[in-house]
Design an enzyme around this catalytic site. Structure first.
Site, mmCIF file in Angstrom:
data_model
loop_
_atom_site.group_PDB
_atom_site.id
_atom_site.type_symbol
_atom_site.label_atom_id
_atom_site.label_comp_id
_atom_site.label_asym_id
_atom_site.label_seq_id
_atom_site.Cartn_x
_atom_site.Cartn_y
_atom_site.Cartn_z
ATOM 1 N N LYS A 141 2.151 -3.500 6.614
ATOM 2 C CA LYS A 141 2.540 -3.454 5.193
ATOM 3 C C LYS A 141 4.052 -3.238 5.060
ATOM 4 C CE LYS A 141 -1.469 -4.292 3.590
ATOM 5 N NZ LYS A 141 -1.754 -5.602 3.012
ATOM 6 N N TYR B 157 -1.838 -0.945 10.822
ATOM 7 C CA TYR B 157 -2.062 -1.429 9.454
ATOM 8 C C TYR B 157 -0.847 -1.076 8.585
ATOM 9 C CZ TYR B 157 -3.657 -1.129 4.625
ATOM 10 O OH TYR B 157 -3.742 -1.249 3.268
ATOM 11 N N SER C 203 0.840 -1.202 0.000
ATOM 12 C CA SER C 203 0.000 0.000 0.000
ATOM 13 C C SER C 203 0.868 1.242 0.000
ATOM 14 C CB SER C 203 -0.845 -0.017 1.274
ATOM 15 O OG SER C 203 -1.391 1.244 1.533
HETATM 16 N N1 UFG Z 1 -12.165 11.955 3.322
HETATM 17 C C1 UFG Z 1 -13.111 12.897 3.646
HETATM 18 N N2 UFG Z 1 -14.251 12.472 4.233
HETATM 19 C C2 UFG Z 1 -14.502 11.158 4.525
HETATM 20 C C3 UFG Z 1 -13.520 10.196 4.186
HETATM 21 C C4 UFG Z 1 -12.354 10.627 3.595
HETATM 22 O O1 UFG Z 1 -12.927 14.090 3.391
HETATM 23 O O2 UFG Z 1 -15.566 10.853 5.085
HETATM 24 C C5 UFG Z 1 -10.921 12.381 2.663
HETATM 25 C C6 UFG Z 1 -9.668 12.076 3.450
HETATM 26 O O3 UFG Z 1 -9.375 13.153 4.322
HETATM 27 C C7 UFG Z 1 -8.637 11.901 2.344
HETATM 28 C C8 UFG Z 1 -9.437 11.370 1.167
HETATM 29 O O4 UFG Z 1 -10.799 11.646 1.464
HETATM 30 O O5 UFG Z 1 -8.141 13.145 1.987
HETATM 31 C C9 UFG Z 1 -9.273 9.878 0.975
HETATM 32 O O6 UFG Z 1 -9.532 9.230 2.204
HETATM 33 P P1 UFG Z 1 -9.702 7.654 2.302
HETATM 34 O O7 UFG Z 1 -10.032 7.360 3.735
HETATM 35 O O8 UFG Z 1 -10.651 7.177 1.276
HETATM 36 O O9 UFG Z 1 -8.278 7.105 1.904
HETATM 37 P P2 UFG Z 1 -6.839 7.404 2.553
HETATM 38 O O10 UFG Z 1 -6.067 8.144 1.525
HETATM 39 O O11 UFG Z 1 -6.916 7.969 3.893
HETATM 40 O O12 UFG Z 1 -6.351 5.910 2.757
HETATM 41 C C10 UFG Z 1 -6.081 5.087 1.675
HETATM 42 C C11 UFG Z 1 -6.460 3.643 1.971
HETATM 43 C C12 UFG Z 1 -5.601 3.080 3.052
HETATM 44 C C13 UFG Z 1 -4.149 3.299 2.760
HETATM 45 C C14 UFG Z 1 -3.889 4.741 2.441
HETATM 46 C C15 UFG Z 1 -2.465 4.873 1.981
HETATM 47 O O13 UFG Z 1 -7.805 3.556 2.362
HETATM 48 O O14 UFG Z 1 -5.826 1.685 3.129
HETATM 49 O O15 UFG Z 1 -4.738 5.176 1.391
HETATM 50 O O16 UFG Z 1 -2.174 6.086 1.475
HETATM 51 F F1 UFG Z 1 -3.401 2.952 3.810
#
Ligand code: UFG
Length: 339
Positions: free
Chosen positions: A155, A151, A126
């Site tokens: 990885k 998590y 990841s």
């Molecule tokens: N976000 C919101 N509102 C929400 C959910 C997310 O604004 O309700 C934003 C987050 O702040 C972020 C973006 O949307 O900027 C993406 O968030 P995600 O939770 O969808 O994904 P992440 O980038 O946080 O995490 C993802 C994967 C993880 C991994 C990570 C590695 O879900 O498994 O990328 O970069 F570890």
């Protein structure tokens, strides 16, 4: 002769899409899954899409005896290991659960591979291994930062385990570092099935749009980005699945240049949270109820991939655009609600 691929976690979100793409390319597929974060009906969906029902083992990979039985019953050429817990927030609250499951399943499967003389492994890594990267876009040689969650640690440790084992000549491994996997199969027969209230942006947007959740919170609009919201590299799950097929081909045909290869799998294009909302509204005609909230702890402002190595060395390129990611997720969300 067609290679046989053991897809561990093959009924999960990325595993199921990969099983379909493997069957489409004439690989024999064996699925092992303990149904802890997946549904049995996905096996029939794989058959509906491809016309082939994979051999299925309901096995928890932390159970080494049962895992070994798969190898004793079937010759296996390549293993793809998807079977891991994946919630960042849950892993912060329950780190032991993550260390136990994600690491013991990896070690068990490699021990079984070694006993069965199977040497080719593809590992689900990841972008989380990069933490909050100092330089963008991130290349495969960007150094790991301290993991922000258990998590993320699993990885990083998983990759380190593979580094040591490949150096000792025990296996050949390809680690694929996924950026933000989203979207669903074009048939709307398979997609992500988050348990409870989702943490990730895409399922949250879809469920809010469909009326299952009331309102999306955009976590911060005061980042140093063009519209103030965070930028991520969203990658369609079908494109991601195809990257696994190419990695399988590469290992099976012994085209790998070293025994331990790593590839970033993303589009290389950063997209903001507010852009996702705009594209969602344009593609679906649904107005999304959202508000701007505080930043979420642990979020990096910007993460996106340098995908030169995957393009040039693996020969893989993302083909599906953001509209397709949104439309397929939406179609899947509506089909899940109807059933
Ligand atoms: N976000 C919101 N509102 C929400 C959910 C997310 O604004 O309700 C934003 C987050 O702040 C972020 C973006 O949307 O900027 C993406 O968030 P995600 O939770 O969808 O994904 P992440 O980038 O946080 O995490 C993802 C994967 C993880 C991994 C990570 C590695 O879900 O498994 O990328 O970069 F570890």
């Amino acid at each position: 002769m067609a290679a046989t691929v053991l897809v561990a976690g093959g009924l999960g979100y990325i595993g199921s899409h990969t099983s379909v793409e493997l069957i489409k390319k004439d690989f024999n597929v064996i699925v092992a899954d303990n149904l802890s974060n997946s549904e049995f009906f996905i096996l029939e969906r794989i058959e509906q899409i491809t016309g082939v029902k994979p051999i299925f083992f309901n096995v928890d990979l932390t159970d080494k005896i049962k895992t070994a039985e798969i190898f004793s019953q079937h010759p296996v050429d390549v293993v793809i290991h998807f079977a891991a817990y994946k919630s960042v927030s849950e892993s912060v609250k329950e780190p032991l659960k993550y260390f136990h499951n994600n690491l013991s399943s990896l070690i068990n499967i490699i021990e079984c591979m070694k006993d069965a003389k199977v040497s080719k492994l593809i590992f689900s890594s990841s972008a989380t291994v990069y933490g909050q990267p100092e330089k963008l876009p991130v290349t495969e040689s960007t150094p790991f930062q301290k993991a922000l969650s258990a998590y993320g640690s699993t990885k990083q440790m998983g990759e380190e385990i593979l580094e040591k084992l490949t150096a000792a000549g025990i296996i050949n491994a390809v680690s694929l570092r996924y950026f933000n996997p989203v979207g669903a199969h074009g048939s709307a027969l398979m997609g992500e099935l988050p348990i409870g209230i989702p943490n990730n942006l895409f399922p949250y947007v879809m469920q809010t749009g469909a009326g299952g959740l009331e309102q999306l919170t955009v976590y911060g609009n005061d980042y140093d980005t063009p519209d103030g919201s965070c930028l991520r590299d969203y990658i369609h799950v079908v494109d991601l699945a195809k990257a696994h097929v190419m990695a399988c081909d590469r290992l099976f045909q012994q085209k790998n240049e070293t025994s331990c290869e790593v590839f970033n799998i993303g589009t290389g294009k950063p997209t903001s949270v507010l852009e996702i909302i705009k594209v969602f509204e344009r593609c679906t005609g649904v107005k999304l109820n959202y508000k701007i909230g505080d930043r979420r702890e642990g979020d990096a402002a910007v993460v996106y991939a340098d995908i030169t190595k995957a393009n040039k060395v693996l020969g893989w390129k993302a083909e599906l655009e953001l509209d397709e990611m949104i439309k397929s997720s939406w179609k899947w969300e509506l089909s899940v609600r109807q059933s």
